[in-house]
Design an enzyme around this catalytic site. Structure first.
Site, PDB file in Angstrom:
ATOM      1  N   CYS A  86       8.518   3.107  70.647  1.00  0.00           N
ATOM      2  CA  CYS A  86       8.338   1.573  70.121  1.00  0.00           C
ATOM      3  C   CYS A  86       7.455   0.793  71.071  1.00  0.00           C
ATOM      4  O   CYS A  86       6.164   0.876  71.157  1.00  0.00           O
ATOM      5  CB  CYS A  86       9.637   0.999  69.930  1.00  0.00           C
ATOM      6  SG  CYS A  86       9.837  -0.451  68.670  1.00  0.00           S
ATOM      7  N   HIS A 203      12.752   5.539  66.517  1.00  0.00           N
ATOM      8  CA  HIS A 203      13.599   5.744  68.046  1.00  0.00           C
ATOM      9  C   HIS A 203      14.479   6.970  67.951  1.00  0.00           C
ATOM     10  O   HIS A 203      15.354   6.954  67.093  1.00  0.00           O
ATOM     11  CB  HIS A 203      14.485   4.393  68.272  1.00  0.00           C
ATOM     12  CG  HIS A 203      13.811   3.198  68.547  1.00  0.00           C
ATOM     13  ND1 HIS A 203      13.937   2.658  69.859  1.00  0.00           N
ATOM     14  CD2 HIS A 203      13.105   2.373  67.932  1.00  0.00           C
ATOM     15  CE1 HIS A 203      13.356   1.725  69.996  1.00  0.00           C
ATOM     16  NE2 HIS A 203      13.010   1.166  68.696  1.00  0.00           N
ATOM     17  N   GLU A 205      16.034   8.353  70.137  1.00  0.00           N
ATOM     18  CA  GLU A 205      16.919   8.366  70.888  1.00  0.00           C
ATOM     19  C   GLU A 205      18.251   7.767  70.132  1.00  0.00           C
ATOM     20  O   GLU A 205      19.398   7.846  70.500  1.00  0.00           O
ATOM     21  CB  GLU A 205      16.848   7.440  72.279  1.00  0.00           C
ATOM     22  CG  GLU A 205      16.917   5.957  72.362  1.00  0.00           C
ATOM     23  CD  GLU A 205      15.666   5.544  71.592  1.00  0.00           C
ATOM     24  OE1 GLU A 205      14.781   6.187  71.274  1.00  0.00           O
ATOM     25  OE2 GLU A 205      15.593   4.229  71.638  1.00  0.00           O
TER      26      GLU A 205
END
Lengths: 228, 84, 656, 84
Positions: A86, A203, A205
């Site tokens: 990002c 994302h 994560e």
């Protein structure tokens, strides 16, 4: 195996990447403060998401001047794996490590949602554990994810198989409707020529634990760990 | 050493997508301003440069634009420097 | 020396009698600066002068309550050495004038109220109310407010996980923007807004001071006339980037060592309210040298400095000799930390400018001596007229399916993803129940626990019967938490009402507070913080009474988390609680028949407690796969939502 | 009926905080351009107006700025209209 997680003023997902590296994958992880010049022996550097310098002027435009980023660029040029997520992807385009630019979303609105991606290239250090054409589901959360590059650059990216993730529908079809922000060719993530620098807007994560709604993001971290 | 007033205009290069420009132009059309066309939105910056000279100011503003204020991949810049 | 004329006093929102009591407090005429300070400290927004007598009726204590109202936010023990910190605040008037900045600074302010207690903010919620969507002004306000909340919250990296949005004509002249923040703190590391230790330095940290929002506090206590538009220059502008730095610097300073004795954010009335309130809590005085205050405009007067509401600023009472340590941490994060004064023994506010004393006011005259009004109360005439509904008089609809579809697509009931999609609700990888269910749930990393949170209020019920409405706002919040598997702990609130100088409004307020109080006692959810916003009124037309209730609950075991959508084909659906023929004040009547009449559904708070406990016990015994509370749209909408809220969705069959 | 070229400058009103300007100015200082001061960032718009006249263009651009392009609470606007 040690992850170095860069902390720029305004980074928000640094804690999330640290949590995943340490508590989900049990690897060593350390924060790399933007004013330092030492990568503290990191084997892989992560540029996390967030709003470095408030996204002022252009997302990533100011962050790239932080001292630590100069070290990260050298590390990348020497072949070290660098993952930009990002805002991290935006910083990588501003440094020139990756081509193109992330413009304001076509809708002009911030988008936080889970989207489907198709794995276009599973030969990079970040996608080895995926199979080609896998359809994965990952969250996106951004204002400026509208990837843009001129015709030649786009052609180069396709010819060199450097488009790593594309927005798709749940059946893996690359359609206009499945493109959340207007990115050229539904590009969600690209790598450099050598394949050791990956920039992606979604994302990973945020989807490494089933309690958060999915584990499709684990593949990115497992691939990095496998290559080590 | 003088104080200079600087005006900088950052515009998107031809052919570069302008999501903002397009959306605002559509809004103007729906408000009845049908004749609006080729609307492009960029940045306009004003600042002062202290203890400098006209030549030096030209040089440093050019550098600022090249290094930070404009993204060469998608943006052009021009600026005006005048005594404050 | 400016002579304080009648007009100047009136312009400061102070009445004749209030000015007389100021003369009494000081024993002399106040100068303009002192008058300005009195006007903001005695404004409705800061002193709660029209609501204080009722607010003290709320239950605020309990075995798990660490800090109730009176501090920057409430603190509730959740076991394991941890506590949850939360509060709700309104930014209604600034948002009507400049929606983006009004909403953004509302989020910025409530975030500071939480991290000033030493807590890491983990979630933001909001409660919004606008006129009908077909009005262009409403769309303009909605777009700006949502963008402002997203712009500020997303940049701060705190997930906006829940809230509510309602559209109703009574809000077209006055939108409501209430923001709530929830944080987590180690019980041994809670910081209070208290000045202590004579001689200790007063440290100003964060952005420098400008002329933003001067008279913001008094503006909130003024009624918008037709010409409300020209009050524009008073709106503050937020900088979420600086606040993110301020957050990380403060949390680092809290952890680094015993450097900080007391800390408070500069909210409404900025430097004035923070310094005065900290001194008041510590029973001491403060001396401030205004020449030392960092300003971003030239030639700012002491008056402007003390009343400015520039954002992203905190006031710290530092331990003697620790200023250097604090400065180092703030400099690391690129922020200023400037000594601007010190704690003094004499309990007064002493202001110095360019070496000269420019103000000297006893602290208690600004706080405990602020006026408290027992405003006249009168039951409004509309109450009887509006509560005469006989359900028989309402024709039964022909096509039930068409009615259900109309309800499900109406703005007040339809899914709000088009709004919360603009908020980052996943950052911090802790949101285990995303927006769209009854309540949002945030896991507490490193433990097997989670906290659930919701904001609720049915303002039509409150209009028809404020007592029942206040009670049902608390009950609905508790039901939403129970349906998620969480034990309700405590509430915060934003009490949005019209002009308190009108007896009918005061009656609405008293009754709503009375209803909330009884529900809080019965459901064992004390009030730990909150806010009152009066004067939500344009040209004599007040908004519907809106006591928004923010409630936080605890999920002891993360496996108890329950969402609202059906899980498997063949599961049995059970209804807990009794269904009575009560259509009054329903969304169905309003949307389909254009009738707003009541009475609203009767509420038996003891039975509510039983329903909540039954639901929780059933969830904990593992026999419940999903749970959803019936609210707007009743059983039909509740069933529909439980079918469709998940990707593939399921159907449902029921014997009426 | 002619085609007009329009340039619009939207700037923050005096006294209104400009967080973006402040942050970019700090970045320029840390890059060595210490003399930079009072940096304020606004919007610069270019567009064309078809089948209109100079007077009409002036009128409609003013309306566009008042109604949509500038936020009257915190922004000022000025514009230049010239034949294309």
């Amino acid at each position: 195996m040690k992850f170095g997680i860069v902390v720029l003023p305004g980074s928000n997902c640094d804690h999330d990447c640290y949590h995943v590296a340490r508590h989900v994958f049990g690897k060593e992880a350390e924060f790399l403060w933007h004013k330092d010049r030492d990568l503290k022996g990191a084997d892989c550097v992560i540029l996390p998401g967030g709003f470095s310098y408030g996204d002022y002027l252009r997302p990533g435009a100011i962050g790239r001047f932080s001292p630590i980023i100069r070290e990260v660029v050298d590390f990348a040029k020497k072949g070290g794996p660098v993952l930009g997520i990002c805002n991290g992807f935006q910083v990588l385009t501003e440094t020139g490590l990756l081509p193109g630019v992330l413009l304001r979303n076509r809708s002009l609105r911030f988008i936080c949602d889970s989207v489907y991606l198709r794995v276009e290239n599973n030969k990079t250090r970040f996608t080895g554990t995926y199979s080609k054409k896998d359809v994965v589901k990952m969250p996106i959360a951004h204002n400026d994810g509208n990837y843009f590059a001129d015709e030649d650059t786009l052609k180069g990216l396709e010819d060199d198989d450097r488009i790593v993730f594309r927005y798709s529908n749940r059946y893996g079809e690359i359609t206009k409707d499945s493109n959340p922000n207007g990115a050229c060719l539904n590009i969600a993530g690209i790598c450099n020529r050598e394949g050791n620098v990956l920039g992606m807007m979604p994302h990973p994560e945020r989807c490494c634990e089933s309690i958060l709604g999915g584990e499709d993001g684990k593949g990115v971290f497992l691939s990095i760990i496998d290559c080590f | 050493e003088v104080k200079m007033k600087v005006k900088i205009y950052i515009t998107l290069k031809k052919g570069v997508l302008d999501p903002q420009g397009k959306t605002v132009q559509d809004a103007l059309h729906s408000m009845g301003y049908k004749g609006t066309d080729k609307l492009r939105i960029g940045k306009y910056m004003e600042m002062e440069l202290n203890d400098t000279s006209p030549e030096e100011a030209e040089k440093s503003v050019k550098e600022m634009c090249e290094k930070l204020l404009a993204n060469p991949v998608i943006e052009d810049y021009r600026f005006e420097v005048e005594a404050a | 020396m400016v002579v304080i004329s009648k007009d100047i006093v009136k312009e400061h929102g102070l009445s004749e009698e209030e000015y007389k009591s100021i003369l009494g407090c000081l024993g002399r005429e106040p100068n303009l600066l002192e008058l300005g300070i009195f006007s903001v400290m005695w404004s409705e927004h800061c002193s709660y002068k029209s609501s204080r007598m009722y607010l003290k009726e709320f239950p605020t204590e309990g075995p798990h309550i660490i800090q109730g109202p009176g501090e920057n936010a409430g603190v509730v023990d959740i076991g394991g050495g941890m506590a949850v910190v939360f509060k709700m605040e309104s930014h209604n008037h600034p948002s009507y004038i400049e929606p983006y900045q009004g909403a953004a600074t509302g989020v910025g302010g409530i975030l500071r109220d939480v991290f000033t207690m030493g807590a890491r903010p983990v979630a933001i919620l909001n409660s919004l109310r606008f006129g009908n969507l077909d009005e262009t002004k409403t769309r303009f306000l909605l777009k700006g407010v949502v963008a402002g909340i997203a712009g500020y919250g997303n940049c701060m990296g705190v997930p906006t996980v829940g809230g509510e949005v309602y559209f109703h004509p009574s809000y077209s002249g006055n939108c409501l923007v209430n923001a709530m923040c929830v944080g987590l703190v180690n019980k041994k590391k809670i910081f209070m807004g208290k000045a202590a230790g004579v001689g200790n330095p007063l440290l100003y940290v964060g952005s420098s001071t400008g002329r933003d929002g001067i008279h913001g506090a008094t503006m909130a206590s003024d009624v918008f006339g037709e010409g409300g538009e020209e009050r524009r220059p008073t709106v503050q502008v937020g900088d979420p980037f600086t606040e993110k730095l301020l957050l990380e610097a403060c949390l680092e300073a809290f952890k680094a060592g015993e450097y900080i004795i007391g800390i408070q954010d500069m909210g409404a009335a900025g430097l004035t309210s923070s310094s005065v309130e900290m001194a008041d809590r510590g029973g001491v005085g403060v001396e401030i040298d205004l020449s030392a205050v960092p300003t971003r405009e030239e030639g700012m007067t002491p008056y402007e400095i003390m009343l400015s509401e520039s954002q992203e600023r905190m006031l710290i009472v530092a331990k003697e000799g620790r200023v250097g340590d604090i400065e180092r941490i703030f400099r690391k994060w690129g922020l200023k930390a400037q000594v601007v004064g010190r704690v003094i023994e004499e309990p007064s506010l002493r202001l110095i400018s360019k070496g000269k004393e420019v103000a000297n006011i006893p602290i208690h005259s600004l706080t405990s001596k602020a006026p408290v009004y027992k405003r006249p109360v009168k039951r409004p005439d509309y109450i009887d007229r509006a509560n005469k509904l006989e359900t028989g008089s309402v024709s039964l609809p022909g096509d039930m399916n068409a009615i259900l579809l109309k309800l499900l697509s109406s703005p007040n009931i339809a899914n709000k993803k088009w709004i919360y999609r603009q908020y980052d609700h996943m950052v911090r990888t802790s949101t285990v129940v995303l927006p769209g269910s009854d309540a949002a749930v945030i896991r507490i990393q490193g433990t097997n626990k989670a906290i659930a949170m919701t904001v609720d209020c049915n303002s039509r019920y409150c209009y028809l019967d404020p007592f029942a409405g206040g009670m049902s706002a608390v009950a609905e919040a508790a039901r939403n938490l129970a349906a998620t598997g969480a034990r309700p702990l405590a509430i915060t609130d934003c009490l949005n009402f019209g002009n308190p100088e009108r007896p009918e409004i005061m009656w609405q307020f008293r009754e709503a507070v009375r209803g909330m109080k009884q529900a809080c006692i019965a459901l064992e959810t004390p009030v730990v913080s909150g806010n009152v916003s009066f004067y939500n009124e344009t040209s004599g037309e007040a908004v519907y009474p809106t006591p928004s209730v923010g409630m936080v609950g605890l999920i002891e075991d993360i496996s108890h988390i329950t969402t609202q959508w059906f899980k498997n084909d063949g599961d049995v659906i059970a209804l807990i609680g009794e269904t009575r023929e009560e259509l009054g004040g329903s969304e169905y009547l309003s949307l389909i028949h254009g009738i707003e009449d009541g009475p609203p559904p009767s509420i038996d708070i003891i039975r509510e407690k039983a329903v909540i406990d039954t639901c929780l016990d059933a969830i904990r015994s593992g026999i419940i796969l999903s749970a959803h509370d019936c609210s707007e749209g009743g059983l039909a909408v509740a069933l529909a939502k439980a079918c469709i809220s998940f990707e593939d969705g399921l159907g449902a069959e029921m014997e009426i």
